[in-house]
Scaffold this active site. Structure first.
Site, short mmCIF file in Angstrom:
data_model
loop_
_atom_site.label_atom_id
_atom_site.label_comp_id
_atom_site.label_asym_id
_atom_site.label_seq_id
_atom_site.Cartn_x
_atom_site.Cartn_y
_atom_site.Cartn_z
CG PHE A 151 -0.26 0.46 2.51
CD1 PHE A 151 -0.07 1.81 2.78
CD2 PHE A 151 0.21 -0.47 3.44
CE1 PHE A 151 0.57 2.22 3.95
CE2 PHE A 151 0.84 -0.06 4.59
CZ PHE A 151 1.03 1.28 4.85
CE LYS A 175 -2.89 -8.33 -4.59
NZ LYS A 175 -3.56 -7.19 -3.90
CD GLU A 178 -5.69 -5.98 0.10
OE1 GLU A 178 -4.84 -5.92 -0.79
OE2 GLU A 178 -5.57 -6.66 1.14
CB SER A 228 4.51 -7.51 5.74
OG SER A 228 3.66 -8.54 5.26
CB CYS A 283 10.37 -0.45 2.78
SG CYS A 283 11.09 0.12 1.27
CD GLU A 384 8.24 -2.90 8.52
OE1 GLU A 384 7.63 -3.97 8.35
OE2 GLU A 384 8.71 -2.22 7.58
P1 NAD Z 1 1.35 -6.65 3.03
O1 NAD Z 1 2.35 -7.73 3.11
O2 NAD Z 1 0.23 -6.64 4.02
O3 NAD Z 1 0.64 -6.65 1.59
C1 NAD Z 1 1.38 -6.67 0.40
C2 NAD Z 1 0.58 -7.39 -0.68
O4 NAD Z 1 0.34 -8.73 -0.25
C3 NAD Z 1 -0.78 -6.76 -0.95
O5 NAD Z 1 -0.99 -6.72 -2.35
C4 NAD Z 1 -1.76 -7.70 -0.28
O6 NAD Z 1 -2.99 -7.80 -0.95
C5 NAD Z 1 -1.05 -9.04 -0.31
N1 NAD Z 1 -1.39 -9.88 0.85
C6 NAD Z 1 -1.69 -9.47 2.10
N2 NAD Z 1 -1.94 -10.53 2.90
C7 NAD Z 1 -1.78 -11.64 2.14
C8 NAD Z 1 -1.90 -13.04 2.40
N3 NAD Z 1 -2.23 -13.51 3.61
N4 NAD Z 1 -1.66 -13.89 1.39
C9 NAD Z 1 -1.32 -13.43 0.16
N5 NAD Z 1 -1.21 -12.12 -0.13
C10 NAD Z 1 -1.43 -11.23 0.84
O7 NAD Z 1 2.15 -5.26 3.06
P2 NAD Z 1 1.59 -3.78 3.16
O8 NAD Z 1 1.03 -3.56 4.52
O9 NAD Z 1 0.73 -3.48 1.98
O10 NAD Z 1 2.95 -2.94 2.97
C11 NAD Z 1 3.77 -2.57 4.04
C12 NAD Z 1 4.95 -3.51 4.17
O11 NAD Z 1 5.68 -3.55 2.94
C13 NAD Z 1 5.97 -3.06 5.21
O12 NAD Z 1 6.40 -4.18 5.92
C14 NAD Z 1 7.09 -2.46 4.39
O13 NAD Z 1 8.36 -2.47 5.01
C15 NAD Z 1 7.06 -3.34 3.19
N6 NAD Z 1 7.69 -2.71 2.04
C16 NAD Z 1 8.91 -3.17 1.65
C17 NAD Z 1 9.56 -2.57 0.60
C18 NAD Z 1 10.92 -3.04 0.18
O14 NAD Z 1 11.40 -2.58 -0.84
N7 NAD Z 1 11.57 -3.94 0.91
C19 NAD Z 1 8.95 -1.51 -0.10
C20 NAD Z 1 7.69 -1.09 0.32
C21 NAD Z 1 7.07 -1.70 1.38
#
Ligand code: NAD
Length: 491
Positions: A151, A175, A178, A228, A283, A384
């Protein structure tokens, strides 16, 4: 309110799923849209992957110099529509308008870099590797590639992958998160204007079900995930078990070390920007601020004053320097982590909990917060937080600071503020993180370089952006050729 459509095979198409989730402005709580979420989205994924798979048969044969022409056009459209897209980012994600525009600038730079694919994709040739035998390597596309995005950078992160993937001859399914699907809806309105064959680029909405659809589909050849660490591990293991090439970027807990010889004003400004920019939801946000030899406490004092004076509010308003966090659940989570830090023994030097912003009383706001004295063997110093919270830590030497950093499980970024070249050299050599900043607070690699997370911040081999992206989106084929002299015709 209309439910968001998918973009499949060059057309806007309704989802097969009737269940929806609200897309909410985190500052105002206004419902901005309804996004399909549930089992039916896996049918949408099936349609999108099938369309992309069919489109691949022709797209891979289009010369690379022609494949990049739509990207030049896309760059222009993104430039022309930057402010409008940025407004959408601020409305659904919460960051300030300036931060949203900065994000789109980074997206555009990736499109520009991918326009260099005809050069970047070139490979190696060795004449006479053995007597009369030549050997060379070519790079060929993989097929259908998919991106699962988080997000926090709805406009930028898909561009770490999309332009490179299609320039290399692959087709693509995106994708978005959401929580913030509207930004890519705007971008896909622009993509719809490009001279791209149907099915080359597709967009599907949803959550876990659509992710699983992409991970399970036999025609998906590569997955680029950002999110994450928990989900990155899931995507990496499930995707690779299903035979896909996977790059999965995870979470972070980024340390910044400030030495006594650092420039006080510059360090203060840059470090507070790193901690509180995007409300700490980057991040590459600095989280643990380690001061070394700050005996008089002047650095601590300066950081406190800079944090306190930061203006929190609705990101579209003038003068606002920090917006809300993404959801009310996220706000509760961050506030609970601050309380846990207190229970572990930290002092809350600056408390941004229960922030109320005039005119936006329902927004998910937390004002800048500072924790001091978290135990180094506690949980919060390694967790985090993903919110506007600075943890101040005092250590005695740069060596101690490096040991502290290297004991952490994440490895996304580590930064040092100093005027000593020797300290900087030691730091960049010894620290176990993939992105290093020296007198830089957010060491985000530009598009020409890989976004190089390590340890629990990255699962895979090749990162997003630059040359790594070209390598990720192609498979190598090595050809050994013999053309005996005796076969030459006598012309
Ligand atoms: P998230 O892991 O909750 O979601 C990321 C994606 O995974 C979304 O598209 C979501 O729909 C999908 N998803 C969520 N739960 C799922 C499940 N149980 N099974 C399959 N798919 C699932 O992450 P977020 O809250 O959207 O983003 C924040 C996180 O992203 C933080 O931890 C941040 O550090 C990390 N991040 C990392 C980088 C990097 O370059 N390392 C960059 C940006 C964000």
């Amino acid at each position: 309110m209309d439910v968001l459509n998918n973009y499949i095979n060059g057309r806007w198409t309704a989802s097969k799923e009737s269940n929806t989730a609200d897309v909410i402005n985190p500052a105002t709580q206004q419902v901005l849209g309804k996004v399909p979420i549930g089992k039916g989205t896996s049918t949408d994924v099936e349609k999108a992957v099938r369309a992309a798979s069919k489109a691949f048969l022709d797209w891979r044969n289009v010369p690379v110099g022609k494949r990049i022409q739509p990207l030049f056009h896309l760059k222009q459209l993104l430039e022309d529509n930057k402010d409008e897209i940025a407004r959408t980012i601020t409305n659904e994600c919460g960051k300030t308008f300036a931060e949203s525009k900065g994000e789109m600038q980074r997206a555009i730079e990736n499109v520009e870099t991918a326009c260099g694919t005809p050069t970047l994709i070139q490979s190696e040739f060795l004449e006479d590797i053995a007597s009369g035998i030549d050997e060379f390597m070519i790079r060929q596309p993989l097929g259908v590639c998919a991106c699962i995005a988080p997000f926090n950078f709805p406009g930028m992160i898909p561009f770490w992958f999309l332009p490179y993937a299609i320039a290399c001859g692959n087709t693509f399914v995106l994708k978005p998160s959401e929580k913030v699907p509207l930004t890519m809806m705007k971008v896909f309105e622009l993509i719809d204007q490009l001279d791209l064959p149907d099915g080359v680029v597709n967009l599907v909405h949803g959550g876990k079900e659509s992710v699983d659809g992409l991970l399970e589909h036999p025609e998906t050849k590569a997955i680029s995930f950002v999110g994450s660490t928990k989900i990155a591990k899931y995507v990496y293991s499930k995707g690779s078990a299903n035979g896909k090439r996977v790059q999965a970027q995870g979470g972070a807990k980024n340390p910044v070390v400030i030495l006594p010889d650092a420039d006080l004003d510059m360090s203060t400004r840059i470090v507070t920007d790193s901690v509180y920019g995007c409300a700490g939801q980057r991040c590459l946000a600095a989280s643990n601020i380690v001061t070394v030899g700050d005996d008089g406490g002047s650095m601590k004092e300066a950081l406190y004053e800079a944090a306190k004076s930061r203006n929190t509010g609705y990101g579209l308003e003038d003068g606002v320097e920090m917006g809300p966090v993404i959801t009310s659940e996220s706000r509760s989570r961050v506030e609970q982590l601050i309380a846990r830090g207190q229970q572990e023994g930290a002092k809350v030097l600056l408390d941004g909990r229960k922030a109320k912003i005039e005119g936006y009383e329902e927004g998910n706001f937390i004002k800048p917060t500072i924790l001091e004295g978290l135990p180094l063997d506690g949980e919060i110093v390694r967790t985090e937080i993903f919110g506007p919270v600075m943890s101040l830590i005092e250590l005695k030497t740069v060596g101690e600071a490096i040991d502290f950093i290297n004991a952490g499980s994440y490895g996304n970024m580590a930064c040092l503020f100093t005027s000593s070249g020797a300290s900087a050299r030691k730091f960049r050599k010894e620290v176990t993180a993939g992105n290093i900043g020296i007198n830089i607070g957010v060491a985000a690699p530009m598009a020409q370089f890989p976004f190089s997370g390590w340890k629990e911040s990255f699962f895979g081999d090749l990162h997003g952006q630059g040359r790594h992206a070209i390598e990720f989106f192609t498979q190598t084929k090595v050809v050994v050729e013999r053309w005996p002299k005796e076969w030459s015709r006598k012309f």
